[in-house]
Enzyme design. Structure first.
Site, PDB file in Angstrom:
ATOM      1  N   SER A 155       6.038  -2.073  -4.419  1.00 42.39           N
ATOM      2  CA  SER A 155       6.250  -0.721  -4.957  1.00 42.39           C
ATOM      3  C   SER A 155       7.573  -0.569  -5.263  1.00 42.39           C
ATOM      4  O   SER A 155       8.332  -1.126  -5.221  1.00 42.39           O
ATOM      5  CB  SER A 155       5.165   0.237  -3.619  1.00 42.39           C
ATOM      6  OG  SER A 155       5.257   1.858  -4.731  1.00 42.39           O
ATOM      7  N   ARG A 225       2.837  14.048   3.229  1.00 39.91           N
ATOM      8  CA  ARG A 225       2.268  12.300   3.652  1.00 39.91           C
ATOM      9  C   ARG A 225       0.504  13.294   3.477  1.00 39.91           C
ATOM     10  O   ARG A 225       0.100  11.442   2.781  1.00 39.91           O
ATOM     11  CB  ARG A 225       2.633  11.987   4.924  1.00 39.91           C
ATOM     12  CG  ARG A 225       1.953  11.035   5.268  1.00 39.91           C
ATOM     13  CD  ARG A 225       2.344   9.378   4.464  1.00 39.91           C
ATOM     14  NE  ARG A 225       1.734   8.643   5.378  1.00 39.91           N
ATOM     15  CZ  ARG A 225       2.282   7.627   4.820  1.00 39.91           C
ATOM     16  NH1 ARG A 225       3.098   7.357   3.888  1.00 39.91           N
ATOM     17  NH2 ARG A 225       1.880   6.291   5.162  1.00 39.91           N
ATOM     18  N   ASP A 322      -5.144   0.636  -8.659  1.00 39.17           N
ATOM     19  CA  ASP A 322      -3.907   1.527  -8.847  1.00 39.17           C
ATOM     20  C   ASP A 322      -3.359   2.181  -9.669  1.00 39.17           C
ATOM     21  O   ASP A 322      -2.876   2.296 -10.873  1.00 39.17           O
ATOM     22  CB  ASP A 322      -2.446  -0.015  -7.980  1.00 39.17           C
ATOM     23  CG  ASP A 322      -1.106   0.878  -7.512  1.00 39.17           C
ATOM     24  OD1 ASP A 322      -1.137   2.445  -7.812  1.00 39.17           O
ATOM     25  OD2 ASP A 322      -0.240   0.284  -7.823  1.00 39.17           O
ATOM     26  N   HIS A 355      -2.976   1.833  -4.964  1.00 35.25           N
ATOM     27  CA  HIS A 355      -1.604   1.286  -5.123  1.00 35.25           C
ATOM     28  C   HIS A 355      -1.221   0.458  -3.332  1.00 35.25           C
ATOM     29  O   HIS A 355      -0.731   0.050  -3.468  1.00 35.25           O
ATOM     30  CB  HIS A 355      -0.819   2.461  -4.685  1.00 35.25           C
ATOM     31  CG  HIS A 355       0.659   1.920  -4.805  1.00 35.25           C
ATOM     32  ND1 HIS A 355       0.902   1.834  -5.604  1.00 35.25           N
ATOM     33  CD2 HIS A 355       1.466   3.078  -4.121  1.00 35.25           C
ATOM     34  CE1 HIS A 355       2.279   1.489  -4.750  1.00 35.25           C
ATOM     35  NE2 HIS A 355       2.677   2.175  -3.796  1.00 35.25           N
ATOM     36  N   ASP A 356      -2.143   1.004  -2.085  1.00 31.60           N
ATOM     37  CA  ASP A 356      -2.019   0.327  -0.972  1.00 31.60           C
ATOM     38  C   ASP A 356      -2.096  -0.303  -0.891  1.00 31.60           C
ATOM     39  O   ASP A 356      -2.071  -1.657   0.266  1.00 31.60           O
ATOM     40  CB  ASP A 356      -2.877   1.654   0.030  1.00 31.60           C
ATOM     41  CG  ASP A 356      -1.611   2.468   0.944  1.00 31.60           C
ATOM     42  OD1 ASP A 356      -0.789   2.592   0.409  1.00 31.60           O
ATOM     43  OD2 ASP A 356      -2.246   3.317   1.816  1.00 31.60           O
TER      44      ASP A 356
END
Lengths: 378, 198
Positions: A155, A225, A322, A355-356
């Site tokens: 990232s 968040r 992602d 994405h994680d």
């Protein structure tokens, strides 16, 4: 086998102080600064086996292992780093660093401004990825590392690996650019701005000087968040994990605004946890660094021209689900490198975790990293 | 080295590649051909493959490999970037045959294409006998074959003529990997072509 594949064990952070002023992309100058960092493995005599791990938005220097007496303090990328793991500490000397502007010990908004004697707060200068590379290079100098065997990151961390290869080509032998993009899209920037607005409009923000008011914009940071977290997961994964499952066993609606769906409960808990330890000013600054990242900008938007000076070999990795930094964004980096006839390999890893994924121990993904890092000559 | 036994077409292809050339190997598998060309010819280049295990093996072999679907074309590669673009034993697995041939001759000065010849006499005999052929160069059963295009050397050469593609050279091998010197479309099990824009 079990003994070989293991964590780095008990670790401790170190601190390096730098007295020479650091000139930033914005024109501002940081007169002096601290960087906290951790190292794992042993630097060889030739100092040729060092790997820098760059962190993403909410990461820090504590990549692997745990602190003495704190069994829950496992590093954020522990699964990748240790004896027999992709970042093999039997072979490499791994360096994790908290970026300038961070909130885990390096100089940043919640550290002391040596000039005013007050906490920096909102006065801490804006950072760019280029500035971080410059600061990290100071740390490399301090450690006696002329060139990294590899600079690795996912990232925003992948963007630092890319910037390293561009800005200091002779100091990076390999760049591992994972789940990254060559610049943010309007949609990416939009997500970041909603997150920032949540913080900036929180009455407890006090223009970024909330420390003096003995408070923190926790509601804003929590919302930021929660929003960010949605973009790090895939729709499929959320569906599988939470679906429309409800907290209440009766199965009927409450017709109210308290937590009803499991996903609400999960996101609120993630937000609360994050708002409890992360600094709002750092969050603002990190998202801005993401927005500003665009190495091609100075080259008439020609990414290949920007990458031309790089001497590193590149491994670019993306993940199929992602959507924050989709595989097509990684292909932009790959295509620019291909255009320049530079050494690059590209793997598009099938993963359901969005994405994680880059943080997870997906066997094929780790096998790719192990294969690539294994062929690096020291 | 046992590549000679495994892949007789590699030897033919290696013979056409000059030292120091830039090579793109489409459907590169574990990168064995590129590795051979790098070691014996000092070429530079990339492999392309879609399969996870192949990409992993190629990376472990020290090859530059790009994970990509050939049916998506060669969009990431610029015109004329390569001296040779190799497509070994893969053309029959690609749906958009003409697109990939065009793309290869866009990014490369010359293309090298090898494919199993369905005109090989044993294949013809199998069909005459009422069964789809299974052979050294066509090792799959009809129900699990990755092949989607079934063509003979004659078919390929006709398509080349239609597409204004020039066949510069061709080598034909039998099932044992021996050179076939006559009745190519009947005795040849594997055909290797050097093609370029006419």
């Amino acid at each position: 086998m079990d003994n070989k594949i293991s964590s780095v064990g008990i670790v401790a952070a170190q601190r390096a102080h730098f007295d020479t002023p650091l000139e930033l992309r914005s024109g501002a100058v940081v007169p002096a600064f601290d960087l906290v960092y951790e190292t794992y493995g042993t630097l060889n005599a030739a100092k040729s086996n060092a790997i820098l791990v760059c962190h993403a938005l909410s990461g820090h220097h504590h990549v692997a292992g745990m602190y003495a007496g704190q069994p829950k303090s496992l590093g954020w990328w522990d699964n990748i780093c240790g004896p027999g793991r992709p970042l093999d500490t039997d072979r490499f000397f791994i360096v994790g660093v908290n970026n300038l502007g961070g909130c885990h010990g390096s100089s940043g908004p919640c550290s002391l401004n040596p000039v005013s004697g007050q906490l920096w707060g909102a006065d801490f200068p804006m950072m760019t990825v280029q500035d971080w590379v410059k600061a990290q290079a100071r740390l490399a100098d301090r450690l006696g590392i002329d060139s990294w065997a590899a600079v690795v990151g996912g990232s925003l961390g992948g963007m630092q690996a890319l910037q390293w290869a561009i800005d200091l080509p002779q100091r990076v032998r390999h760049a591992l650019v994972i789940a990254a993009a060559p610049k943010l899209t309007a949609q990416n920037i939009a997500f970041n701005d909603v997150a920032r607005q949540a913080i900036l409009t929180d009455p407890d923000f006090h223009g970024g000087h909330f420390y003096q008011h003995h408070t923190a914009p926790r509601r804003g940071l929590r919302l930021a968040r929660m929003l960010g977290h949605i973009t790090y997961l895939s729709d499929d994964q959320m569906g599988e994990k939470f679906g429309r499952v409800m907290r209440n066993d009766s199965g009927d609606y409450n017709f109210g605004y308290e937590v009803e769906f499991e996903i609400e409960s999960y996101l609120r808990a993630q937000g609360d946890k994050f708002a409890g330890f992360f600094d709002a000013n750092t969050y603002l600054l990190m998202t801005k660094a993401l927005d500003y990242f665009d190495p091609a900008q100075a080259y008439d938007d020609d990414l290949a021209a920007a990458l031309k000076p790089a001497q590193a070999g590149f491994l670019v990795v993306s993940f199929t689900t992602d959507w924050r930094f989709a595989p097509s964004r990684s292909r932009e980096i790959v295509n620019a490198l291909l255009k320049n006839d530079q050494n690059v390999s590209y793997a598009e890893v099938t993963s359901n975790y969005g994405h994680d994924s880059f943080l997870l121990a997906i066997p094929h993904y780790h096998a790719i990293l192990t294969a690539y890092l294994g062929r690096i000559q020291l | 080295m046992n590549w000679k036994l495994d892949r007789p077409d590699f030897e033919v292809i290696a013979g056409w590649v000059q030292p120091g050339e830039r090579v793109l190997d489409l459907g590169c598998g574990d990168g064995a051909l590129l590795k051979l060309l790098i070691e014996t010819r000092g070429v530079r280049g990339y492999g392309v493959d879609i399969d996870d295990e192949n990409v992993l093996a190629a990376i472990a072999n020290g090859i530059n490999v790009i994970q990509s679907n050939l049916d998506a074309g060669l969009a990431g590669f610029v015109d004329g970037a390569f001296d040779h673009v190799v497509l070994s034993r893969t053309l029959q697995t690609i749906r958009r045959t003409q697109d990939i041939l065009d793309a290869m001759l866009r990014v490369g000065r010359e293309a090298v294409v090898s494919f199993p010849n369905f005109g090989y006499w044993k294949n013809r005999a199998a069909v005459l006998g009422g069964r789809m052929p299974v052979s050294e160069d066509l090792p799959h059963q009809w129900f699990d074959t990755p092949n989607v295009r079934f063509f003979t050397m004659l078919d390929f050469e006709t398509l080349c003529a239609d597409m204004n593609i020039l066949v510069r050279e061709r080598q034909v091998l039998d099932e044992q990997g021996q050179l076939v010197t006559e009745e190519h479309n009947f005795l040849g099990s594997l055909a290797v072509y050097r093609i370029t824009r006419a």
